[in-house]
Design a protein around this motif. Structure first.
Motif, PDB file in Angstrom:
ATOM      1  N   ARG A 360      -2.975   8.238  -7.371  1.00  0.00           N
ATOM      2  CA  ARG A 360      -4.180   8.296  -8.210  1.00  0.00           C
ATOM      3  C   ARG A 360      -3.824   8.228  -9.688  1.00  0.00           C
ATOM      4  O   ARG A 360      -4.557   7.621 -10.480  1.00  0.00           O
ATOM      5  N   THR A 361      -2.697   8.805 -10.084  1.00  0.00           N
ATOM      6  CA  THR A 361      -2.271   8.731 -11.485  1.00  0.00           C
ATOM      7  C   THR A 361      -2.060   7.289 -11.910  1.00  0.00           C
ATOM      8  O   THR A 361      -2.460   6.882 -13.007  1.00  0.00           O
ATOM      9  N   ASP A 364      -5.515   5.609 -12.215  1.00  0.00           N
ATOM     10  CA  ASP A 364      -6.209   6.070 -13.416  1.00  0.00           C
ATOM     11  C   ASP A 364      -5.565   5.479 -14.667  1.00  0.00           C
ATOM     12  O   ASP A 364      -6.262   5.100 -15.620  1.00  0.00           O
ATOM     13  N   ALA A 367      -6.751   1.952 -15.077  1.00  0.00           N
ATOM     14  CA  ALA A 367      -8.194   1.722 -15.153  1.00  0.00           C
ATOM     15  C   ALA A 367      -8.515   0.424 -14.400  1.00  0.00           C
ATOM     16  O   ALA A 367      -9.034  -0.553 -14.958  1.00  0.00           O
TER      17      ALA A 367
END
Length: 374
Positions: A360-361, A364, A367
């Motif tokens: 997920r990092t 994120d 983007a």
């Protein structure tokens, strides 16, 4: 998470390190960039903004010019493959050669990239300013390394920098039977897992086992892992040390074993012990704790960010086989504490070090657009 993943590497792994049941499939999926053809380096030259690139590269340090020359063909192949597949961003899972390849692909062919720091910056070669200053973002596995990176890079630090401790799959790494401490009159099964390298401290663990046996404790040790040469390097030195300590009947070097075998060994173990001299964080610790195995490590590098000594595991100073033996003996003699560490250790990994967090990092940080491919 709905992301299409393409795999790149510089070269296939040594035969002695190919151990997983998914290795062949992964190697088939991987595009290997290793290509030292001088013609490919020359083919890149007409595209180079030579003066601007020289200014960018000149502070790279000793050996950097050689690294750039060797990496140019791989950078060209990466850019070509990315263009052909519609890939607009590549993540370098290292700030060594992989990051240099990505940075060159960015400066010459415009390929967007990010990178990860897994250990001391000095371990990853020259030219770190060049590798980091053009990255869209960077990730670092510990707070300690993040502070060191910012201090070393200064203005070359990417504007976006994220803490990403990687992590493990806690849904796979789960016990099928409850943890059971060692019986007072039975053998004490110790398990270690890690690359066979002097900095992993396996030789210190062997000495600790010798001390425990001399005290009358029936300690048995298995060490999973292989050296970087696939078994022809430090493995032989460690085997010699094992025999010098007369542990042939009590300790074994298992070599590279697959993930299922590691999981089985963890489920059988009474304690997991890793005696690293320096450990940036320690995925092997995460695996053991996720499997509910009481864990003993060293107070070195970023390990204290993972293990709170006395709460979810124990930490001892590195290079102290005597103190390591004391910690093993004390924990083995306290079954209630073993059960407590089994529970609190797993909770620590589930809450803070799941591999989903690392994935997920990255998402994120990028983007991601709906059609973006990694």
């Amino acid at each position: 998470m709905g992301v299409s993943v393409a795999l790149f590497s510089t070269r296939p792994p040594p035969q002695g390190l190919i151990s997983h049941d998914w290795s062949d499939e992964a190697m088939t999926r991987t595009t290997y960039l290793g290509d030292l053809s001088p013609l490919n380096s020359l083919a890149a030259l007409p595209r180079l903004p030579l003066l601007a690139l020289w200014r960018d590269l000149r502070q790279g340090g000793s050996g950097f010019a050689r690294d750039v020359t060797v990496s140019l063909p791989a950078a060209r192949r990466l850019a070509q493959a990315a263009r052909a597949r519609g890939i607009t961003h590549v993540h370098a899972h290292s700030c060594g050669r992989a990051a240099l390849i990505c940075a060159l692909a960015n400066r010459i062919w415009g390929l967007d990239y990010s990178l990860t720091l897994h250990g001391p910056l000095s371990d990853y070669g020259p030219g770190q300013g060049f590798k980091w200053r053009h990255a869209a973002f960077g990730t670092v596995i510990t707070r300690k390394l993040t502070r060191e990176l910012r201090a070393a890079l200064g203005d070359d630090t990417p504007k976006r920098l994220f803490l990403q401790p990687m992590g493990v799959d806690t849904e796979v790494l789960t016990r099928s039977t409850p943890y059971t401490p060692a019986a007072p009159d039975g053998p004490l099964r110790l398990f270690a897992c890690g690359r066979l390298n002097v900095v992993k401290g396996h030789q210190d663990l062997l000495q600790a086992v010798r001390l425990l046996r001399d005290r009358g404790l029936d300690a048995k040790l298995e060490i999973a892992g292989e050296d970087d040469a696939g078994g022809t390097g430090f493995h032989a030195e460690l085997q010699t040390e094992l025999e010098r300590l007369n542990l042939q009947d009590h300790a074994r070097l298992l070599g590279a074993i697959d993930a299922d075998a590691v999981r089985a060994k963890l489920e059988q173990a009474h304690l997991f012990v890793l005696a690293s001299w320096h450990e940036p964080l320690g995925v092997a610790y995460m695996e053991a704790m996720a499997m509910g195995v009481p864990t003993i490590g060293t107070d070195a590098g970023g390990v204290p960010e993972l293990i709170t000594s006395g709460k979810d595991g124990l930490l001892v100073p590195p290079k102290r086989p005597d103190l390591l033996a004391d910690a093993i003996a004390a924990l083995a003699a306290d079954p209630d504490r073993c059960r407590s560490f089994a529970t609190t250790g797993r909770s620590r990994i589930v809450e803070g070090f799941s591999s989903a967090r690392g994935a997920r990092t990255l998402l994120d940080g990028l983007a991601l657009k709906d059609d973006l491919h990694l």
